[in-house]
Structure formats: C-alpha cells, structure tokens
Write an enzyme that holds these catalytic residues in place. Sequence first.
Site, short mmCIF file in Angstrom:
data_model
loop_
_atom_site.label_atom_id
_atom_site.label_comp_id
_atom_site.label_asym_id
_atom_site.label_seq_id
_atom_site.Cartn_x
_atom_site.Cartn_y
_atom_site.Cartn_z
N GLU A 221 9.83 18.65 -25.92
CA GLU A 221 9.22 18.92 -24.61
C GLU A 221 9.92 20.10 -23.94
OE1 GLU A 221 6.53 17.68 -23.29
OE2 GLU A 221 6.22 15.72 -24.22
N LYS B 36 3.17 11.39 -11.35
CA LYS B 36 2.27 10.51 -12.12
C LYS B 36 3.00 9.21 -12.39
CE LYS B 36 -0.37 13.58 -15.08
NZ LYS B 36 -0.63 13.73 -16.53
N HIS C 86 -0.81 14.12 -29.96
CA HIS C 86 -1.26 12.75 -29.69
C HIS C 86 -1.93 12.15 -30.92
CE1 HIS C 86 -0.08 12.21 -25.66
NE2 HIS C 86 -0.92 13.07 -25.11
N ARG D 43 0.81 -1.23 0.00
CA ARG D 43 0.00 0.00 0.00
C ARG D 43 0.84 1.28 0.00
NH1 ARG D 43 -2.59 -3.05 3.72
NH2 ARG D 43 -4.44 -4.11 2.94
N ARG E 250 -2.36 22.69 -14.41
CA ARG E 250 -1.52 21.66 -15.01
C ARG E 250 -1.89 21.41 -16.48
NH1 ARG E 250 0.70 16.82 -11.18
NH2 ARG E 250 1.66 15.55 -12.76
N GLU F 188 -4.00 17.77 -11.31
CA GLU F 188 -4.54 18.12 -12.61
C GLU F 188 -5.93 18.71 -12.57
OE1 GLU F 188 -3.95 14.78 -15.18
OE2 GLU F 188 -2.58 15.93 -16.39
N ASN G 199 -0.11 20.52 -21.40
CA ASN G 199 -0.55 19.82 -22.61
C ASN G 199 -0.34 20.63 -23.88
OD1 ASN G 199 -1.38 17.54 -21.29
ND2 ASN G 199 -3.43 18.36 -20.88
N LYS H 136 8.24 22.84 -14.40
CA LYS H 136 7.24 21.81 -14.09
C LYS H 136 6.92 21.82 -12.60
CE LYS H 136 5.37 17.39 -15.18
NZ LYS H 136 5.53 16.01 -15.60
N HIS I 180 7.38 10.21 -29.56
CA HIS I 180 6.48 11.11 -28.83
C HIS I 180 6.93 12.56 -29.02
CE1 HIS I 180 3.83 12.60 -25.72
NE2 HIS I 180 4.87 13.13 -25.10
N HIS J 146 0.14 18.96 -27.21
CA HIS J 146 -0.11 17.53 -27.06
C HIS J 146 -1.43 17.07 -27.67
CE1 HIS J 146 3.41 17.64 -24.61
NE2 HIS J 146 3.35 16.35 -24.34
P1 NAD Z 1 12.19 4.65 -22.35
O1 NAD Z 1 12.13 4.66 -20.89
O2 NAD Z 1 11.52 3.54 -23.06
O3 NAD Z 1 13.69 4.72 -22.81
C1 NAD Z 1 13.99 4.65 -24.16
C2 NAD Z 1 15.14 3.69 -24.44
O4 NAD Z 1 16.34 4.30 -24.03
C3 NAD Z 1 15.07 2.38 -23.71
O5 NAD Z 1 15.42 1.35 -24.59
C4 NAD Z 1 16.12 2.50 -22.62
O6 NAD Z 1 16.69 1.25 -22.30
C5 NAD Z 1 17.13 3.39 -23.26
N1 NAD Z 1 17.88 4.25 -22.35
C6 NAD Z 1 17.43 4.91 -21.27
N2 NAD Z 1 18.40 5.66 -20.75
C7 NAD Z 1 19.49 5.47 -21.52
C8 NAD Z 1 20.81 5.99 -21.47
N3 NAD Z 1 21.18 6.91 -20.59
N4 NAD Z 1 21.69 5.54 -22.39
C9 NAD Z 1 21.32 4.65 -23.32
N5 NAD Z 1 20.09 4.15 -23.43
C10 NAD Z 1 19.18 4.55 -22.52
O7 NAD Z 1 11.58 6.00 -22.96
P2 NAD Z 1 11.57 7.52 -22.48
O8 NAD Z 1 11.48 8.31 -23.71
O9 NAD Z 1 12.64 7.82 -21.52
O10 NAD Z 1 10.19 7.62 -21.69
C11 NAD Z 1 8.95 7.41 -22.30
C12 NAD Z 1 7.95 7.04 -21.25
O11 NAD Z 1 7.89 8.08 -20.28
C13 NAD Z 1 6.55 6.83 -21.75
O12 NAD Z 1 6.06 5.62 -21.28
C14 NAD Z 1 5.77 7.99 -21.16
O13 NAD Z 1 4.42 7.65 -20.89
C15 NAD Z 1 6.54 8.27 -19.92
N6 NAD Z 1 6.36 9.65 -19.45
C16 NAD Z 1 5.85 9.82 -18.21
C17 NAD Z 1 5.66 11.09 -17.72
C18 NAD Z 1 5.12 11.31 -16.34
O14 NAD Z 1 4.76 12.43 -15.99
N7 NAD Z 1 5.08 10.30 -15.51
C19 NAD Z 1 5.99 12.20 -18.50
C20 NAD Z 1 6.52 11.99 -19.76
C21 NAD Z 1 6.71 10.70 -20.23
#
Ligand code: NAD
Length: 537
Positions: A361, A319, A428, A297, A417, A413, A421, A403, A441, A424
């Site tokens: 972004e 989030k 999207h 929990r 917040r 949100e 977007n 942020k 993205h 976006h």
């Molecule tokens: P990811 O986490 O899939 O990473 C992309 C790739 O890069 C992966 O294969 C990973 O192994 C590799 N990688 C990561 N760090 C590395 C490094 N330093 N060197 C070499 N390779 C590396 O993708 P992302 O773009 O980091 O994140 C996308 C995700 O983030 C989505 O699922 C999205 O929904 C989420 N997100 C969440 C929020 C939030 O507010 N919680 C905001 C934006 C995005």
Amino acid sequence: MQRPLLLTGFMATGKTTVARRVAEATGRPWVDLDQRVEERAGKTIAALFADEGESAFRARERAELTQLLQRWRDEFSQAPVVSLGGGALLQREVRLEAIEAAVVVTLTASPAEIVRRVEADSGAPRPLLGSARGAAAEARVRELLEAREIAYRECHGQVSTEGREVSGIQEEVLGHWERDAVAVAAGAASYVVEIGADRLGSRLAPLVGRCSSALLVTDTTVGGLYGERARAALDTLGVPVAEVALEPGEQHKNLRGLEQIYARAFEANLDRGSALVGLGGGVVTDMTGFAAATWMRGVRWVGAPTTLLAMVDASVGGKTGVDFRSAKNSVGAFWQPAGVLCDVTTLRTEEQRAYGSALAEVVKTALIGDPALFELLERESEGILRREPELVREVVERCVRVKAHVVARDEREGGLRAVLNLGHTVGHGLEAAGDFTLLTHGEAVSLGLVAALRIGRRLGQTPAELEARCMALLAKLALPHRLDQGALDDAARLVGHDKKRAGKALRFVVARDVGAVDTHMLSLDELVTHTRSVADP
Ligand code: NAD
C-alpha cells in the site's frame, strides 16, 4: 518546525500580536501577509478594497501567499511565522495548499469580544464591518463567522485568544507548530493525524479532548501489548474510562463484534458526550469508527492505529464499517475521527508478514502522489524492512499526507478518490481467488500493482521503464511480483462474475509516471481479457 506557521482567524482575534510573540520566542522570521500585499501594490488594504474591489484584493493576496509557501527558502534560512488576513484562506483550494505546505492555526474569539476589540482600536479601518457599531456590528460579525466556519475549521488547530494571557496562547500555538501533524480537511469534521514515536502516553488524551466518559476499544492481542499505556493515558482525562477487548482478526469484524462494543457502551452508560478510542489494527479502527458513528446517532472517536496498514490507510478518510457474511465492509458509514495518533513505536511488535505486506500500500501511495517517497523506498528498503523508527515515521507521514490530499478533494468517493484503487481491481480478484487466506491483502495489492502496470502498458499508458522500476522496488521490499497464469485466470473469472458491473464501463487506474496516475475506462470484458494476458512468461 520545518514548515511555516500560518496564523489565520477573523479580524481582531490577535493574529499579529500572537505571530510576533511566537516569532520572538522561537527566533524565527515574522511575515505579515497584508503588509506584503500593501508593499507590492504601493497602497493600503483599505485603498485596494476601495479602488479594485474585494476580489482583486483576494487575487493579490493569493498570489503573495502561494509565492511565500513555495519560495520561503529563497528568503529565509528557517521556516517563518506568517500572520494572514482574516479572509486569506476562504477559497478552499488556497486553504488546502496552505495546510499541506504549512501548519495552520486559527485564532478565535467570540463576536462580542471581537467587536469590543475593534471598537477599542478605532484606528484600524475594517472594511467588512462598514459603519456598523455595537449590536449591529456584533450581528454582522456573527453572520460572517458562520459563513466562514468551515474555512476556519480546516486547519491544524483552533486556539481561543479570549480572556487568556498571551503567553498561554503562544504556548498552545507553538505546540501545534512543533507537532507538525497532518491536517485532514473534512469541513466541520476536520481533524489531525499525529505521527511520531512514543506518543501513546502523552498525546492520546489531548486528542480525545473533553468528553463525559470514554470507551477504549481494542483486541486481546493489542490490549495485552499496549492497553495499559493507553488506559494510563486516558485516566488523565479525569472521566470514567471503560474498556472492551475484542477477539483479534478479520473474522470478528462483524455484527457480533460490534454488539460487544455496544454492550460495553451500554453498561458504562456512554452518552452523547462520550468518546470512543480505537487501539489496534484496521479491524479495530473500522469497528470503533462504525460504533462511534451509530452509538447515540454519532459520538466522537479517536483512532490509535497499531499496524502499518491501519496507519497508512485505515486511519485517514473516515470510512468505517464491518463485514456482513461474505461481503467485506458492506455495513458501514463515513464518520470522521476527532483525531488520529500514529505511534510508530507500536509497529515494532507487528508480525513481519503483516508489516511487510502493508508496504504494498505504501508503494501504491508513492506511485499515486509522492515521488520522494518512491525514491526513499528505493534507497532505504533495508532500513524500512528493519523498521528503523525514523524511516518508518517518514514513510507513515508521507502516506498519510498523500491520502489526506486525495480525500480532502473527494470526501465521499465521487471522483479523485478512485485513484486510491490503483492495483486493487486485479488485486481483489487475486485475494478472492486465494479465498482470502492464501495471500494477505497487501500481497494481493502487490500483485495487483504489477497487473495494473502491465495492463497500463497494453493500453499505451504506462512506460516500460516505469514497470521495470516498480518491479525492482517490489522485489527489494520482498513483496510478491510474479504473476502466475493460473491465479490470473481465477482472478479474471471472479472479476468477470461481478454481475453488477457487467456491460458497464469501469474506471481502471493506470500509472503514467511516479506521482502521475489516471483512470481509463474499460468494459468488464476488456478487463477480463487484459487480466488474463499479463502473466509472467
Ligand atoms: P488487523 O486489524 O486484523 O490486525 C492484524 C493482526 O495484528 C491482529 O491479530 C491484531 O491483533 C494484530 N496487531 C495489531 N497491531 C499489532 C501490533 N502493534 N503488534 C502486534 N500485533 C498487532 O488487520 P490490519 O491489517 O491492521 O487491517 C485490516 C483491516 O483494515 C481490514 O478489515 C480492512 O478492511 C481495513 N482497512 C480499512 C481501511 C479504511 O479506509 N477504513 C483501509 C484499509 C484497510
């Protein structure tokens, strides 16, 4: 130590003594806010309370603090140390202004110790305690501390002054000042985001703090690159540390991936006092946070993001979640981390397309709330694309600050917040139209920003010069910025298919200037029409 250091905390927690010591040790000026208020009013605080009442005193205190935060450079050549009255940051807006403009450290002591100190110092009048003594005073202190708990938590760090040498306290306070982290105000769940180069080895364990055991969650790619450094850092905690390395990529951000984390947590007997540490991109960050929100929990977790997107976006705001079937992030929770460490050195190995597209972004964030960041991007686009460490650090820090500013004012949100977007809505649609594989993205957000600017122009909200300036910046950063009619038609169709929103108005984010965005109500039909009409000729 570029920002002032503010010392806050309840009465008799040592604010004046510690402030003076830190100022002496660093050669920085020391300002006592109460003294300034007294000088300006020509009366003592006790007389101000008696003559004008507490609220008039607070107004004077607020004016004095705001002026100091905005104008300290007129008076001093270096950022000063400031001791505050114990109630100076009780109003949330004042507190948020303070944590954005300064490093704020709360000094703490137990009610019994506070009363002991107050009674030993019979000379200082304590209007809040009235004539209460002994047990009655302690009860009153406890009551006030409970009422102020959140006010004292929303800061860069809390430092106990009980049963310790002043030198140790001074050193801990100085550490907070030197690190100059970004404080994210989230009530009792407030935390800091530390940003810098080569920090994984030295700062991960202190952010995790006391725990009964830890679980390092990463993916196989990041684990191979940085796992050893993170493990060595966590070993210094002196508690059992387990590890799980997930398959990398969004396709593994699901319940099966989550089950792997739970399975490892189960095998390693993680309990309520354990901590999870997420080392990786946004996928690992979101999954670790959600596993932490649900294991027993809710347990502590620390994020160590390793992609630009995860640092500037996923690391702040709490989030967390996973995808379910085709619905992205549909199973999730708000669960704030206990701390976040952005070691920008790890970005050196991020794949170019991923790093480059996350800059969309960054542009969005600059447009929302940081004109200086926008100018930095315009001026230093090449260095930023080359990932020069100091530039990357500044970019990440500025984004995290924007942020943090937004989410502190709208944790769940409810309103503000929504500005996050920007770009976006159509973005999207374009991402979905490409089946989430054609565009990253970030690339979709880049195109979505162009669409938002052009829709903003059609709505009479966005000036032509702003659109031109943004287009030039996106081009400099090698981000896509040409809107193709076919892609927009597909995106419009997908946006229009959103049955949940059919017939309802939605809040479309428009940019009026750099650092000035707003929402504009649009019906779904209007959005579809506008989306179709903003293609390049
Ligand atoms: P990811 O986490 O899939 O990473 C992309 C790739 O890069 C992966 O294969 C990973 O192994 C590799 N990688 C990561 N760090 C590395 C490094 N330093 N060197 C070499 N390779 C590396 O993708 P992302 O773009 O980091 O994140 C996308 C995700 O983030 C989505 O699922 C999205 O929904 C989420 N997100 C969440 C929020 C939030 O507010 N919680 C905001 C934006 C995005």
